[in-house]
Scaffold this motif. Structure first.
Motif, PDB file in Angstrom:
ATOM      1  N   GLN A  88       0.828  -1.196   0.000  1.00  0.00           N
ATOM      2  CA  GLN A  88       0.000   0.000   0.000  1.00  0.00           C
ATOM      3  C   GLN A  88       0.862   1.245   0.000  1.00  0.00           C
ATOM      4  O   GLN A  88       1.972   1.237   0.556  1.00  0.00           O
ATOM      5  CB  GLN A  88      -0.914   0.045   1.238  1.00  0.00           C
ATOM      6  CG  GLN A  88      -1.925  -1.074   1.321  1.00  0.00           C
ATOM      7  CD  GLN A  88      -2.760  -0.994   2.592  1.00  0.00           C
ATOM      8  OE1 GLN A  88      -2.387  -0.338   3.547  1.00  0.00           O
ATOM      9  NE2 GLN A  88      -3.900  -1.660   2.583  1.00  0.00           N
TER      10      GLN A  88
ATOM     11  N   ALA B 158      -6.362   4.650   3.119  1.00  0.00           N
ATOM     12  CA  ALA B 158      -7.485   4.372   4.021  1.00  0.00           C
ATOM     13  C   ALA B 158      -8.760   4.869   3.370  1.00  0.00           C
ATOM     14  O   ALA B 158      -8.739   5.673   2.423  1.00  0.00           O
ATOM     15  CB  ALA B 158      -7.274   5.059   5.371  1.00  0.00           C
ATOM     16  N   ASP B 159      -9.893   4.416   3.889  1.00  0.00           N
ATOM     17  CA  ASP B 159     -11.179   4.799   3.313  1.00  0.00           C
ATOM     18  C   ASP B 159     -11.373   6.314   3.323  1.00  0.00           C
ATOM     19  O   ASP B 159     -11.938   6.883   2.396  1.00  0.00           O
ATOM     20  CB  ASP B 159     -12.320   4.125   4.089  1.00  0.00           C
ATOM     21  CG  ASP B 159     -12.361   2.623   3.845  1.00  0.00           C
ATOM     22  OD1 ASP B 159     -11.803   2.176   2.821  1.00  0.00           O
ATOM     23  OD2 ASP B 159     -12.937   1.901   4.678  1.00  0.00           O
ATOM     24  N   ASN B 160     -10.921   6.959   4.389  1.00  0.00           N
ATOM     25  CA  ASN B 160     -11.076   8.415   4.475  1.00  0.00           C
ATOM     26  C   ASN B 160      -9.732   9.121   4.326  1.00  0.00           C
ATOM     27  O   ASN B 160      -9.559  10.245   4.774  1.00  0.00           O
ATOM     28  CB  ASN B 160     -11.711   8.804   5.815  1.00  0.00           C
ATOM     29  CG  ASN B 160     -10.837   8.422   6.999  1.00  0.00           C
ATOM     30  OD1 ASN B 160      -9.985   7.535   6.870  1.00  0.00           O
ATOM     31  ND2 ASN B 160     -11.047   9.057   8.131  1.00  0.00           N
TER      32      ASN B 160
ATOM     33  N   HIS C 154      -8.997  -4.303  -4.302  1.00  0.00           N
ATOM     34  CA  HIS C 154     -10.443  -4.253  -4.505  1.00  0.00           C
ATOM     35  C   HIS C 154     -10.724  -3.218  -5.591  1.00  0.00           C
ATOM     36  O   HIS C 154      -9.799  -2.615  -6.153  1.00  0.00           O
ATOM     37  CB  HIS C 154     -11.184  -3.924  -3.200  1.00  0.00           C
ATOM     38  CG  HIS C 154     -10.630  -2.759  -2.464  1.00  0.00           C
ATOM     39  ND1 HIS C 154     -10.874  -1.448  -2.827  1.00  0.00           N
ATOM     40  CD2 HIS C 154      -9.821  -2.696  -1.372  1.00  0.00           C
ATOM     41  CE1 HIS C 154     -10.264  -0.632  -1.991  1.00  0.00           C
ATOM     42  NE2 HIS C 154      -9.603  -1.353  -1.097  1.00  0.00           N
TER      43      HIS C 154
ATOM     44  N   ASN D  48     -11.750  -0.222  -5.609  1.00  0.00           N
ATOM     45  CA  ASN D  48     -11.333   1.158  -5.358  1.00  0.00           C
ATOM     46  C   ASN D  48      -9.887   1.244  -4.876  1.00  0.00           C
ATOM     47  O   ASN D  48      -9.495   2.221  -4.230  1.00  0.00           O
ATOM     48  CB  ASN D  48     -12.253   1.804  -4.318  1.00  0.00           C
ATOM     49  CG  ASN D  48     -13.665   1.968  -4.816  1.00  0.00           C
ATOM     50  OD1 ASN D  48     -13.881   2.335  -5.973  1.00  0.00           O
ATOM     51  ND2 ASN D  48     -14.636   1.690  -3.953  1.00  0.00           N
ATOM     52  N   ALA D  49      -9.092   0.225  -5.183  1.00  0.00           N
ATOM     53  CA  ALA D  49      -7.739   0.133  -4.633  1.00  0.00           C
ATOM     54  C   ALA D  49      -6.698   0.886  -5.440  1.00  0.00           C
ATOM     55  O   ALA D  49      -5.521   0.875  -5.081  1.00  0.00           O
ATOM     56  CB  ALA D  49      -7.327  -1.329  -4.510  1.00  0.00           C
TER      57      ALA D  49
ATOM     58  N   ARG E 192      -6.447   4.710  -7.021  1.00  0.00           N
ATOM     59  CA  ARG E 192      -7.028   6.024  -7.250  1.00  0.00           C
ATOM     60  C   ARG E 192      -5.916   7.068  -7.173  1.00  0.00           C
ATOM     61  O   ARG E 192      -5.571   7.561  -6.111  1.00  0.00           O
ATOM     62  CB  ARG E 192      -8.118   6.320  -6.204  1.00  0.00           C
ATOM     63  CG  ARG E 192      -9.368   5.457  -6.313  1.00  0.00           C
ATOM     64  CD  ARG E 192     -10.197   5.873  -7.517  1.00  0.00           C
ATOM     65  NE  ARG E 192     -11.478   5.177  -7.587  1.00  0.00           N
ATOM     66  CZ  ARG E 192     -11.665   4.015  -8.182  1.00  0.00           C
ATOM     67  NH1 ARG E 192     -10.632   3.384  -8.719  1.00  0.00           N
ATOM     68  NH2 ARG E 192     -12.866   3.464  -8.237  1.00  0.00           N
TER      69      ARG E 192
ATOM     70  N   GLU F 226     -11.270  11.614  -2.961  1.00  0.00           N
ATOM     71  CA  GLU F 226     -11.791  10.312  -3.381  1.00  0.00           C
ATOM     72  C   GLU F 226     -11.090   9.798  -4.631  1.00  0.00           C
ATOM     73  O   GLU F 226     -11.060   8.596  -4.878  1.00  0.00           O
ATOM     74  CB  GLU F 226     -13.310  10.405  -3.635  1.00  0.00           C
ATOM     75  CG  GLU F 226     -14.159  10.532  -2.382  1.00  0.00           C
ATOM     76  CD  GLU F 226     -14.092  11.924  -1.771  1.00  0.00           C
ATOM     77  OE1 GLU F 226     -13.709  12.882  -2.505  1.00  0.00           O
ATOM     78  OE2 GLU F 226     -14.397  12.070  -0.566  1.00  0.00           O
TER      79      GLU F 226
ATOM     80  N   LEU G 234      -6.977   8.338  -3.383  1.00  0.00           N
ATOM     81  CA  LEU G 234      -6.793   7.468  -2.218  1.00  0.00           C
ATOM     82  C   LEU G 234      -5.410   6.836  -2.201  1.00  0.00           C
ATOM     83  O   LEU G 234      -4.858   6.547  -1.147  1.00  0.00           O
ATOM     84  CB  LEU G 234      -7.855   6.362  -2.218  1.00  0.00           C
ATOM     85  CG  LEU G 234      -9.307   6.796  -2.010  1.00  0.00           C
ATOM     86  CD1 LEU G 234     -10.230   5.582  -2.097  1.00  0.00           C
ATOM     87  CD2 LEU G 234      -9.473   7.495  -0.675  1.00  0.00           C
TER      88      LEU G 234
ATOM     89  N   CYS H  76      -3.382   0.139  -3.413  1.00  0.00           N
ATOM     90  CA  CYS H  76      -3.268  -1.103  -2.646  1.00  0.00           C
ATOM     91  C   CYS H  76      -3.203  -2.243  -3.646  1.00  0.00           C
ATOM     92  O   CYS H  76      -4.141  -2.444  -4.432  1.00  0.00           O
ATOM     93  CB  CYS H  76      -4.448  -1.279  -1.690  1.00  0.00           C
ATOM     94  SG  CYS H  76      -4.427  -2.854  -0.777  1.00  0.00           S
TER      95      CYS H  76
END
Length: 389
Positions: free
Chosen positions: A257, A262-264, A292, A294-295, A297, A373, A376, A379
């Motif tokens: 990573q 992280a999500d946020n 995944h 959204n991994a 961005r 968004e 990110l 990952c």
């Protein structure tokens, strides 16, 4: 004049035989793995009183300490979580460590060292924690830790971020503005900056020509709860990561990573480093897949992002200010945008037989403001492929 030599091993053996103070082998685990059963103290610290019955407790440690620990090695603390250094119990106390169980056939203790702000690290394995650990810390403005090399042969210092929770960067630019964690190499310009959420990450820092490094944290006065636990390990030349590798992964598979993924979160600005993966025996190539959907961005800042056609053009023209570089058989591929692979490639999987296995992370010092968004970070799951497959 005759000098009589006393065999101390014999003395110790006779003491253990003649003094029925230590429990039988069924009840006493010399390695401390069954700490709770054998009464190794509340809070994991050794409690000798539970070891000795009907004998003078002061005699046992005095006899044991005729003997130095036969070798120096890492050991596992009896809390089942931390690692320590196997050493004589008195040396552990003198160096302000805490003993967590036995090692070296009972002649030593597993000594765990911790340090916090405004202290100095002088051991090859130390846990750097926030002042209120394991609770959250609030209201701090700065924190400094000096790490001194324990011997000239130390070539790298590795930091493992067991827990790392600081304030987030600027959500639009990725610049660490409020909370800043820096590793500073003496008087040189070499440094590494972090903020945000980085639990589970690690970094290697070269110290060949240095006597010490400094960890400096500048913290905003806002009421942000902070929490960290960092393992600081000093590495000799035979243990070090390859030159130029900030991160070094081993094993046939794993997960990689970017910092503050992280999500946020939002990937950090001013990041320029290599992630390296050791080529395992019998493996000739490697495959990468997003963790995944959204991994991946990483917005192409030159043209804006959010459009698949724009992402494709940015890649073709190599106009990604922020990018991931994967060495491939024909050429090094620059990746940015909202997908690791070109549009329509599903499932997304990239294979390469270029060795050594590595990934370049290149995020510009300053970037045009963009949606977090769409930034990110990355990952990836990697898997090494056996030769002949």
């Amino acid at each position: 004049m005759k000098v009589r030599v006393v065999n101390l091993n014999y003395v110790l053996l006779m003491h253990l035989i003649c003094e029925p103070g230590i429990s039988s082998a069924e009840d006493f685990d010399i390695w401390g793995d069954r700490a709770e059963k054998n009464g190794l103290g509340k809070g994991n610290e050794m409690n000798f009183s539970s070891m000795v019955k009907n004998s003078d407790i002061s005699r046992l440690p005095r006899v044991l300490n005729f003997f130095p620990v036969p070798f120096v090695e890492e050991c596992k603390a009896n809390d089942g979580r931390r690692r320590g250094i196997c050493m004589n119990t008195y040396e552990c106390r003198i160096q302000e460590g805490k003993s967590y169980g036995f090692c070296a056939l009972g002649f030593g203790v597993c000594c765990v060292f911790t340090a916090t702000c405004d202290q100095e690290v002088i051991n090859n394995l130390t846990y750097f924690v926030n002042p209120d650990f394991p609770d959250l810390t609030k209201g701090m403005s700065s924190c400094i830790l000096n790490v001194k090399k324990i011997e000239p042969e130390i070539s790298q210092i590795r930091l493992d971020f067991v827990h790392f929770n600081l304030g987030q960067p600027n959500r639009q630019t990725g610049v660490c503005e409020e909370d800043v964690f820096q590793i500073i190499a003496g008087n040189s310009s070499e440094e590494f900056t972090l903020c945000g959420l980085n639990s589970g990450q690690h970094v290697y820092f070269d110290v060949n020509s240095l006597d010490e490094i400094k960890i400096e944290m500048t913290l905003d006065k806002k009421a942000v709860s902070r929490f960290w636990e960092i393992i600081i390990t000093q590495m000799t030349f035979t243990e070090q990561a390859p030159p130029g590798c900030l991160q070094y992964f081993t094993g046939p598979d794993g997960t990689i990573q970017t910092m503050n993924f992280a999500d946020n979160g939002r990937h950090l600005a001013n990041q320029d480093y290599n992630i390296c993966i050791r080529q395992e025996e019998g493996m000739c190539s490697i495959a990468y897949e997003p963790c995944h959907e959204n991994a991946f961005r990483i917005a192409p800042n030159s043209l804006g992002s959010g459009d698949e056609e724009v992402d494709t053009i940015s890649r073709a023209l190599k106009m990604c200010n922020d990018k991931i570089v994967l060495p491939c058989d024909s050429e090094d591929l620059e990746h940015c945008g909202l997908s690791l692979c070109p549009s329509g490639n599903s499932p997304c999987r990239i294979e390469s037989s270029v060795t050594p296995f590595n990934i370049g992370v290149h995020f510009a010092e300053s970037a045009a403001e963009a949606s977090p968004e769409e930034n990110l970070g990355m990952c990836l799951n990697y898997e090494q492929i056996p030769c002949g497959d």
